[in-house]
Design a protein around this motif. Sequence first.
Motif, short mmCIF file in Angstrom:
data_model
loop_
_atom_site.label_atom_id
_atom_site.label_comp_id
_atom_site.label_asym_id
_atom_site.label_seq_id
_atom_site.Cartn_x
_atom_site.Cartn_y
_atom_site.Cartn_z
N LEU A 168 -16.37 -3.87 -0.59
CA LEU A 168 -15.26 -4.27 -1.45
C LEU A 168 -13.96 -3.53 -1.15
CD1 LEU A 168 -17.22 -4.44 -4.81
CD2 LEU A 168 -16.81 -6.27 -3.16
N GLY A 169 -14.04 -2.45 -0.41
CA GLY A 169 -12.84 -1.67 -0.11
C GLY A 169 -11.94 -2.35 0.91
N ILE A 170 -10.67 -2.01 0.83
CA ILE A 170 -9.69 -2.56 1.77
C ILE A 170 -9.96 -2.00 3.17
CG2 ILE A 170 -7.94 -0.76 1.42
CD1 ILE A 170 -7.14 -4.49 1.64
N THR A 171 -9.65 -2.77 4.17
CA THR A 171 -9.85 -2.34 5.55
C THR A 171 -8.50 -2.19 6.24
OG1 THR A 171 -9.95 -4.58 6.42
CG2 THR A 171 -12.04 -3.59 5.68
N PRO A 172 -8.46 -1.39 7.30
CA PRO A 172 -7.21 -1.31 8.07
C PRO A 172 -6.79 -2.70 8.56
CG PRO A 172 -8.67 0.46 8.72
CD PRO A 172 -9.46 -0.44 7.80
N GLY A 173 -7.75 -3.50 8.99
CA GLY A 173 -7.43 -4.84 9.50
C GLY A 173 -6.79 -5.72 8.45
N ALA A 174 -7.28 -5.65 7.22
CA ALA A 174 -6.71 -6.46 6.14
C ALA A 174 -5.27 -6.04 5.86
CB ALA A 174 -7.56 -6.32 4.87
N LEU A 175 -5.02 -4.75 5.87
CA LEU A 175 -3.65 -4.27 5.64
C LEU A 175 -2.73 -4.67 6.78
CD1 LEU A 175 -4.62 -0.84 4.13
CD2 LEU A 175 -3.32 -2.61 2.96
N LEU A 176 -3.24 -4.65 8.00
CA LEU A 176 -2.42 -5.08 9.15
C LEU A 176 -2.15 -6.58 9.09
CD1 LEU A 176 -3.97 -2.85 11.96
CD2 LEU A 176 -1.75 -2.58 10.81
N GLN A 177 -3.11 -7.34 8.61
CA GLN A 177 -2.88 -8.78 8.42
C GLN A 177 -1.78 -9.00 7.39
OE1 GLN A 177 -6.92 -9.80 7.38
NE2 GLN A 177 -7.32 -10.68 9.41
N GLN A 178 -1.84 -8.26 6.29
CA GLN A 178 -0.81 -8.38 5.26
C GLN A 178 0.55 -7.95 5.80
OE1 GLN A 178 -1.19 -9.89 2.39
NE2 GLN A 178 -3.37 -10.19 2.70
N ALA A 179 0.56 -6.93 6.66
CA ALA A 179 1.81 -6.48 7.28
C ALA A 179 2.40 -7.58 8.15
CB ALA A 179 1.57 -5.21 8.10
N VAL B 56 -6.53 4.46 5.44
CA VAL B 56 -7.74 3.95 4.80
C VAL B 56 -8.92 4.90 4.99
CG1 VAL B 56 -9.51 2.13 4.91
CG2 VAL B 56 -7.09 1.52 4.81
N ASN B 57 -9.08 5.45 6.16
CA ASN B 57 -10.24 6.30 6.43
C ASN B 57 -9.94 7.80 6.35
OD1 ASN B 57 -12.07 4.11 6.88
ND2 ASN B 57 -11.01 3.75 8.81
N VAL B 58 -8.78 8.14 5.83
CA VAL B 58 -8.43 9.55 5.62
C VAL B 58 -8.99 9.97 4.27
CG1 VAL B 58 -6.52 11.18 5.34
CG2 VAL B 58 -6.35 9.35 7.04
N PRO B 59 -9.67 11.11 4.20
CA PRO B 59 -10.24 11.54 2.92
C PRO B 59 -9.17 11.69 1.84
CG PRO B 59 -11.08 12.89 4.72
CD PRO B 59 -9.99 12.04 5.29
N GLN B 60 -9.56 11.36 0.62
CA GLN B 60 -8.65 11.40 -0.53
C GLN B 60 -8.00 12.78 -0.70
OE1 GLN B 60 -7.97 8.68 -2.33
NE2 GLN B 60 -6.55 9.73 -3.66
N GLU B 61 -8.77 13.84 -0.49
CA GLU B 61 -8.19 15.18 -0.68
C GLU B 61 -7.10 15.48 0.35
OE1 GLU B 61 -12.20 15.27 1.23
OE2 GLU B 61 -11.58 14.56 -0.71
N THR B 62 -7.23 14.93 1.55
CA THR B 62 -6.19 15.09 2.57
C THR B 62 -4.94 14.32 2.17
OG1 THR B 62 -7.87 15.37 4.29
CG2 THR B 62 -5.65 14.77 5.02
#
Length: 142
Positions: A47-58, A80-86
């Motif tokens: 269910l999470g967003i993917t880098p590909g989906a965001l690039l499609q929206q871009a 998308v794949n960077v840890p939340q704490e970072t």
Amino acid sequence: MSSKPLGVSDYPLAEKRPELVRGKRGKQLDEITLPAVLDGTVTLDDLGITPGALLQQAQISRAAGRSTLAQNLERSAELVNVPQETIMRMYELLRPGRAQSKSELLAAAQDLRVTYGAEKVSDFIEEAAEVYERRGLFKARY
């Protein structure tokens, strides 16, 4: 992504081009159903967003003449794949008066670039470091 560039007529993708919508584990939109959730076939990862989906929206945003939105979506795709704490650490450093120095921001940008391949986000932070230096927005030392 599709070989043909996406345009405004493809928006919203879920309705106009559902075959392009995929979850993080590769499931297609029509595979994400309540029965699949209930039997465990579909998980939160689907269910999470993917880098590909965001690039499609871009791509669609750029076609609509919204280049700033497109740039933001491209940077988001890198995170998308960077840890939340970072991400939260970077957010805190970018608040005016929080970073000690330009070199602290530049080091954070380099860490994102090397560790996560986040080129556009790193460029953005480096640009912010230059602006913060010009405007005196680093933490005051007493």
